[in-house]
Design an enzyme around this catalytic site. Sequence first.
Site, short mmCIF file in Angstrom:
data_model
loop_
_atom_site.label_atom_id
_atom_site.label_comp_id
_atom_site.label_asym_id
_atom_site.label_seq_id
_atom_site.Cartn_x
_atom_site.Cartn_y
_atom_site.Cartn_z
CB SER A 1 -0.85 -0.02 1.28
OG SER A 1 -1.42 1.22 1.56
CE1 TYR B 1 -5.15 -1.60 4.33
CE2 TYR B 1 -3.92 0.41 3.81
CZ TYR B 1 -4.57 -0.74 3.39
OH TYR B 1 -4.63 -1.04 2.05
P1 NAP Z 1 -11.77 -5.07 -1.00
O1 NAP Z 1 -12.54 -4.52 -2.14
O2 NAP Z 1 -12.23 -4.76 0.38
O3 NAP Z 1 -11.55 -6.66 -1.13
C1 NAP Z 1 -10.84 -7.36 -0.15
C2 NAP Z 1 -11.08 -8.84 -0.30
O4 NAP Z 1 -10.43 -9.53 0.78
C3 NAP Z 1 -12.57 -9.20 -0.23
O5 NAP Z 1 -12.85 -10.21 -1.19
C4 NAP Z 1 -12.69 -9.75 1.18
O6 NAP Z 1 -13.73 -10.68 1.33
C5 NAP Z 1 -11.35 -10.45 1.33
N1 NAP Z 1 -11.06 -10.75 2.72
C6 NAP Z 1 -11.05 -9.89 3.77
N2 NAP Z 1 -10.73 -10.55 4.90
C7 NAP Z 1 -10.53 -11.85 4.56
C8 NAP Z 1 -10.17 -13.01 5.28
N3 NAP Z 1 -9.93 -12.99 6.59
N4 NAP Z 1 -10.04 -14.17 4.60
C9 NAP Z 1 -10.27 -14.22 3.28
N5 NAP Z 1 -10.62 -13.16 2.53
C10 NAP Z 1 -10.75 -11.98 3.18
O7 NAP Z 1 -10.29 -4.57 -1.11
P2 NAP Z 1 -9.45 -4.10 -2.37
O8 NAP Z 1 -9.54 -2.64 -2.44
O9 NAP Z 1 -9.74 -4.94 -3.57
O10 NAP Z 1 -8.02 -4.44 -1.79
C11 NAP Z 1 -7.32 -5.65 -2.02
C12 NAP Z 1 -5.95 -5.52 -1.37
O11 NAP Z 1 -5.29 -4.37 -1.89
C13 NAP Z 1 -5.99 -5.33 0.14
O12 NAP Z 1 -4.90 -5.98 0.73
C14 NAP Z 1 -5.86 -3.82 0.29
O13 NAP Z 1 -5.35 -3.45 1.53
C15 NAP Z 1 -4.89 -3.52 -0.83
N6 NAP Z 1 -4.90 -2.14 -1.31
C16 NAP Z 1 -6.05 -1.52 -1.72
C17 NAP Z 1 -5.97 -0.22 -2.21
C18 NAP Z 1 -7.17 0.54 -2.72
O14 NAP Z 1 -7.02 1.74 -2.98
N7 NAP Z 1 -8.32 -0.08 -2.90
C19 NAP Z 1 -4.76 0.43 -2.26
C20 NAP Z 1 -3.61 -0.23 -1.80
C21 NAP Z 1 -3.70 -1.52 -1.34
P3 NAP Z 1 -15.18 -10.24 1.94
O15 NAP Z 1 -15.72 -9.17 1.07
O16 NAP Z 1 -15.97 -11.49 1.93
O17 NAP Z 1 -14.91 -9.73 3.33
C1 GCO Z 2 -6.94 5.23 3.15
C2 GCO Z 2 -7.00 4.22 2.04
C3 GCO Z 2 -5.69 3.58 1.80
C4 GCO Z 2 -5.79 2.71 0.56
C5 GCO Z 2 -4.53 2.20 0.05
C6 GCO Z 2 -3.54 3.25 -0.32
O1 GCO Z 2 -7.86 5.22 3.95
O2 GCO Z 2 -6.01 6.06 3.14
O3 GCO Z 2 -7.98 3.26 2.26
O4 GCO Z 2 -5.19 3.01 2.90
O5 GCO Z 2 -6.69 1.67 0.72
O6 GCO Z 2 -3.99 1.16 0.80
O7 GCO Z 2 -2.47 2.68 -1.00
#
Ligand code: NAP
Ligand code: GCO
Length: 274
Positions: free
Chosen positions: A155, A168
């Site tokens: 992240s 986080y």
């Molecule tokens: P999301 O839309 O919330 O999807 C997360 C997925 O993880 C969902 O399918 C969720 O399932 C699953 N999950 C959560 N807890 C779990 C557990 N204990 N066991 C198995 N599955 C579980 O998140 P996303 O935005 O696609 O993010 C995916 C990854 O990228 C995460 O690690 C997040 O921190 C990272 N990330 C996201 C962003 C962003 O801007 N969106 C940026 C940087 C990094 P349920 O829905 O069933 O709970």
């Molecule tokens: C926040 C965001 C971030 C993103 C992401 C950034 O609240 O600032 O949710 O944490 O999810 O991980 O890279």
Amino acid sequence: MDQVEFRDKRRRDMFNLTGKVALVTGASYGIGYAIAKGLAQAGAKIVFNDINEELMNKGLESYKADGIDAKGYVCDVTDEDAVNKMVKDIEETVGVIDILVNNAGIIKRIPMHEMSAEDFRKVIDVDLNAPFICAKAVIPSMMKKGGGKIINICSMMSELGRETVSAYAAAKGGLKMLTRNICSEYGEFNIQCNGIGPGYIATPQTAPLREPQADGSKHPFDSFICAKTPAGRWLNPEELVGPAVFLASSASDAVNGHILYVDGGILAYIGKQP
Ligand code: NAP
Ligand code: GCO
């Protein structure tokens, strides 16, 4: 085949994942789904899990609609016994996992002085302990097979802090160091462990930060992120696919312990003068 065709083929083959088995955690939708779909398009056989059965089944339907023959499991990535059972079943029914993408993650946006220790632990459990549990489960067979790829979804918060995301940021900073340590410990077994550090990606996880205000205006965080990103916009999950295929393929065999930030330039940018 002439020389130009030969070179083109070799270049294409570097990114070819045909015959590889990829486990992407938490990949019913969002970033995990986009990455899994990209790995499938590069030839990999996809296995994914979700903690929730209904969402896992919905995920299966989405893969099917996209022409991908994926296998789904209901599994909580924080439960070591359940993860070991899933990995054993994958190895027996699909094959040894060549590519693990630790994608499942959660966030709790709560000011630190108001956050319970229980909430803090929960975030650390899913975002840091679970990647350890999943990596630990797949590494022995990767070592026996002669190599493998582990991709940890990090992240911006692996590098930066901001209000309300202490747990986080602690977890994602830790995940960056876990990535480097897996590289250090298993590089000699031809296992490459790298991270992808997404910037701000439009998914359900970040939906609350993009919700329009009652008067119809943009959410202040939405405007803040667009101003903070040289690209001037939120990114899409599909924009993580190229980096993921690169880190899953033999094109990156000499890249290890690296975090590839896919952030539209956020980390390079001091921000616009007001
Ligand atoms: P999301 O839309 O919330 O999807 C997360 C997925 O993880 C969902 O399918 C969720 O399932 C699953 N999950 C959560 N807890 C779990 C557990 N204990 N066991 C198995 N599955 C579980 O998140 P996303 O935005 O696609 O993010 C995916 C990854 O990228 C995460 O690690 C997040 O921190 C990272 N990330 C996201 C962003 C962003 O801007 N969106 C940026 C940087 C990094 P349920 O829905 O069933 O709970
Ligand atoms: C926040 C965001 C971030 C993103 C992401 C950034 O609240 O600032 O949710 O944490 O999810 O991980 O890279």
